[in-house]
Design a protein around this motif. Structure first.
Motif, PDB file in Angstrom:
ATOM      1  N   UNK A 279       0.867  -1.133   0.001  1.00  0.00           N
ATOM      2  CA  UNK A 279       0.000   0.014  -0.086  1.00  0.00           C
ATOM      3  C   UNK A 279       0.768   1.188   0.081  1.00  0.00           C
ATOM      4  N   UNK A 280       2.019   1.274   0.594  1.00  0.00           N
ATOM      5  CA  UNK A 280       2.883   2.184   0.444  1.00  0.00           C
ATOM      6  C   UNK A 280       3.509   2.623  -0.894  1.00  0.00           C
ATOM      7  N   UNK A 298      -8.134  -8.844   0.890  1.00  0.00           N
ATOM      8  CA  UNK A 298      -9.484  -8.077   0.821  1.00  0.00           C
ATOM      9  C   UNK A 298      -9.184  -6.856   1.511  1.00  0.00           C
ATOM     10  N   UNK A 299      -8.444  -6.929   2.807  1.00  0.00           N
ATOM     11  CA  UNK A 299      -8.195  -5.457   3.318  1.00  0.00           C
ATOM     12  C   UNK A 299      -7.524  -4.598   2.378  1.00  0.00           C
ATOM     13  N   UNK A 300      -6.113  -5.283   2.051  1.00  0.00           N
ATOM     14  CA  UNK A 300      -5.631  -4.502   1.065  1.00  0.00           C
ATOM     15  C   UNK A 300      -6.476  -3.674   0.023  1.00  0.00           C
ATOM     16  N   UNK A 304      -6.913   0.326  -0.927  1.00  0.00           N
ATOM     17  CA  UNK A 304      -6.438   0.702  -2.080  1.00  0.00           C
ATOM     18  C   UNK A 304      -7.636   1.709  -2.653  1.00  0.00           C
ATOM     19  N   UNK A 305      -9.052   1.047  -2.759  1.00  0.00           N
ATOM     20  CA  UNK A 305     -10.122   1.657  -3.413  1.00  0.00           C
ATOM     21  C   UNK A 305     -10.563   2.924  -2.710  1.00  0.00           C
ATOM     22  N   UNK A 312      -2.604   1.154  -9.432  1.00  0.00           N
ATOM     23  CA  UNK A 312      -3.292   0.002  -9.434  1.00  0.00           C
ATOM     24  C   UNK A 312      -2.749  -1.182  -8.827  1.00  0.00           C
ATOM     25  N   UNK A 313      -3.633  -2.105  -8.174  1.00  0.00           N
ATOM     26  CA  UNK A 313      -3.293  -3.111  -7.158  1.00  0.00           C
ATOM     27  C   UNK A 313      -4.065  -4.121  -7.712  1.00  0.00           C
TER      28      UNK A 313
END
Length: 408
Positions: A279-280, A298-300, A304-305, A312-313
């Motif tokens: 995320x960083x 799912x937490x990531x 991100x959203x 993009x992830x």
């Protein structure tokens, strides 16, 4: 038998030379003169301190010496930091790697945000604390100077909660995490929940201002989502999710990784957890995060959203021990970061070594398996540009390290 401690072993024990080989004595330091009880063979720990080492200091915790959570509270800063630094140096040397090791990144007391406490019933009593050194015996604690003040202050509440949830036949585990929105408590190996117990546990958690209480993965109550901040990206932790132990050390690790992978357009993050690095990295790079826990991925994705301005992830659920990503699939990335459990990432390291990816950041909590994995990468054509030890397991014999590599 009277002996003088010569050095510290890998687990923080003092080491002296006896007639039949080395003698390991916990809670001793180089320079200590000790007298070992005549009825105990070498390697056992009943002894008397005759003359203290000049490197000794007063331990910070009243439970030190009985609680097994800390090994080296009695060592001064110079000796302690030299010991931690030396763990990485020695592991590299034994692994056949000649490299300069950067100074240790230290952490302060009262900085740990994540601990696991154990509760057991002994007769009519309930004990909550940590295991004694190399033992299943639980040492009850009333203080813990490694933890954040919020966790230490919650010990009376945690004892009351353990009284409610404990099974009489097995120990109860309480994973306690301090988040930006309050404490997150994840209990495991609890007694079967009847409705009365469930209601009492919920009421107790609400009264104490706990953000969330879960038992065996089931959320009993959530007053507020437990959130952690990864450099401006807010992540809601799944129950029982992995999190680096000390926030400031996590940030230092991330700084090293991000600086090394700067300029990479596509980065793979293996063993990504909830997004400590991915995320960083999304501020400047597209990231493919690979992890075995679906809830962490799912937490990531949610984080991100919900955050503007990120690249993009993509995510992939994969057992990287059984199915390391093949070298041919890795060739599409400009950079890789991997942060495996203590057993390391031998299979993945072999694939990375064959891939030719330009930059790699290896993060580890085990210098021995890190040295093994680094040797694979070095033999595969990589060059070690730096290795930095970091201390987020204060006063223990554990040390973290970040190694940065470039394709030679």
């Amino acid at each position: 038998m009277r002996v003088t401690i010569d050095s510290l072993g890998a687990r923080g024990d003092g080491v002296a030379q006896g007639g039949e080989g080395p003698i390991y004595l916990p809670f001793t330091l180089p320079g200590d003169v000790v007298e070992i009880a005549a009825d105990r063979p070498a390697g056992h720990s009943r002894f008397e301190l005759v003359e203290p080492s000049p490197t000794r200091r007063e331990p910070a915790c009243p439970h030190f010496g009985t609680c097994g959570g800390c090994d080296l509270q009695h060592a001064n800063d110079e000796l302690y930091r030299s010991f931690k630094h030396g763990l990485v140096v020695t592991a590299l040397q034994r692994g056949g790697i000649d490299a300069e090791v950067a100074p240790l990144v230290a952490c302060a007391p009262h900085s740990r945000r994540r601990v696991t406490l154990t509760a057991v019933r002994v007769g009519n009593r309930m004990l909550l604390g940590y295991n004694a050194a190399r033992s299943n015996v639980v040492v009850p604690i009333t203080a813990c100077p490694i933890t954040l003040p919020a966790i230490e202050a919650a010990l009376p509440f945690l004892r009351r909660l353990a009284e409610l949830l404990i099974d009489r036949k097995r120990p109860l585990k309480l994973l306690v995490t301090a988040t930006t929105s309050g404490l997150d408590i994840a209990a495991s190996d609890a007694a079967r929940l009847v409705e009365k117990t469930r209601q009492r546990a919920v009421a107790l958690a609400l009264e104490a201002g706990i953000a969330r209480l879960s038992v065996s993965g089931e959320i009993l109550v959530q007053a507020r989502p437990p959130v952690v901040d990864f450099s401006g990206v807010a992540v809601e932790l799944p129950p029982g999710a992995f999190l680096q132990a000390v926030g400031s050390v996590e940030a230092a690790m991330a700084d090293l990784v991000l600086a090394h992978l700067a300029g990479a357009k596509r980065v793979a993050d293996f063993f990504s957890g909830c997004g400590t690095f991915s995320l960083r990295l999304l501020r400047k790079s597209a990231v493919h995060a690979v992890e075995s826990e679906a809830s962490a991925l799912a937490a990531q994705d949610r984080a991100q959203r919900a955050t503007k301005g990120l690249k993009p992830l993509t995510t992939e659920r994969r057992d990287l021990f059984r199915r390391p990503v093949p070298a041919k699939e890795l060739k599409r990335f400009d950079g890789i970061v991997f942060d495996p459990p203590r057993s390391g990432a031998e299979g993945l390291a072999r694939e990375i070594a064959a891939s030719g990816v330009a930059r790699v950041a290896a993060v580890s909590c085990n210098p021995t398996t890190l040295a093994r994995d680094l040797k694979i990468l070095l033999d595969g054509g990589y060059r070690l540009s730096s290795i930095t030890p970091l201390d987020q397991f204060l006063w223990s014999h554990h040390v973290e390290a970040v190694a940065l590599l470039d394709r030679a």
